[in-house]
Design an enzyme around this catalytic site. Sequence first.
Site, short mmCIF file in Angstrom:
data_model
loop_
_atom_site.label_atom_id
_atom_site.label_comp_id
_atom_site.label_asym_id
_atom_site.label_seq_id
_atom_site.Cartn_x
_atom_site.Cartn_y
_atom_site.Cartn_z
N HIS A 154 2.10 -3.99 -10.25
CA HIS A 154 2.85 -2.73 -10.25
C HIS A 154 3.96 -2.77 -9.20
CE1 HIS A 154 3.37 1.72 -10.35
NE2 HIS A 154 3.63 1.54 -9.07
N GLU A 155 3.62 -3.15 -7.98
CA GLU A 155 4.62 -3.16 -6.91
C GLU A 155 5.68 -4.23 -7.17
OE1 GLU A 155 4.76 -0.80 -4.86
OE2 GLU A 155 2.80 0.07 -5.27
N HIS A 158 8.32 -2.98 -9.59
CA HIS A 158 9.37 -2.15 -8.98
C HIS A 158 10.52 -3.03 -8.49
CE1 HIS A 158 7.80 1.88 -9.14
NE2 HIS A 158 6.71 1.59 -8.45
N GLU A 211 7.91 4.77 -12.39
CA GLU A 211 6.50 4.48 -12.19
C GLU A 211 5.85 3.99 -13.49
OE1 GLU A 211 4.63 4.31 -9.55
OE2 GLU A 211 6.16 4.96 -8.14
#
Length: 313
Positions: A154-155, A158, A211
Amino acid sequence: MPGRPGWLAWLAWSCAACACLPAIAQEVAVVAAPDDGVRVERRYSRVRTIVPMEVIDQQAAREYEQIKQEAIAKHTLAGDDNPQVKRLREIGIRLLPETVLWNPRAGRWAWEINLIESKLVNAFCMPGGKMAVYSGLLDQLKLTDDEVAMVMGHEIAHALEEHARQRAAQSEISNLGANVVSQLTGFGNLGNFDIGNNARLVSLRFSRLEETEADLIGMDIAARAGYDPRAAVTLWRKMGTVLEMGDEFKSTHPSGRSRIAVLEAHMAEVMPLYAKAMNMPMEKLPAHTPNMANLGGAPVDAGDEDSQRPLKK
């Protein structure tokens, strides 16, 4: 150079455009994704182009080094021999080869993965591959390797999707007004501009749309690396049922039912990637266990309902 009436009219238009930033942000290009795996519409806003990627990468490297030095001074930067550091980096070794499918530049990044000893429940990956996980995230949520991979994926997503660049550019527009709108229309260059005074990268808030992109792309990357994508659901259930509302990670990563519903809706797209990585047919895949009993359901999402704007803390 336009005459005075024309110039004043252009300036008035510029100020009006700044006041309507969301409208500018809607000018987007749809970007291709890998042919297999998760289906996500990647929409790149024209706003981000006012801050060159090289500027963001340099800013991220400086800021990350400052964070590391502060942790060293406080004796909270975990050493290379720390078991959790080894665990994070081993997971990273599996994840990183899959990143170039989403952003070819990632193959040239000087990746770093570190652990900061803290009760803080948080993690981040800055542009250029500068990543840190806080030990509170691992300890409080009792994360399995699959769930850690979902957090890291997820990070990382980004960073791959340049979400920080988007937010930094919008911050500059808000701070500099019409002058920055002139950059959008071709007047000048922000190539040497230092965003550090106006938008600290590690503290930027992403939008609900960003997100969602990070959720789906991160789940895709982790599945390709051989991590069970079903862990994305149990991860966010843990976020919703274990953490208090004031926890940093939960405040910037709402974990309600709508978020989990999106992950579940795309699960059929990523499970074949996981099966392929595991070299086994779908029906032979092992059951997923979350390492925590009685998770319950996640709460209803709360916060900013505008998908384009940064989420409120």
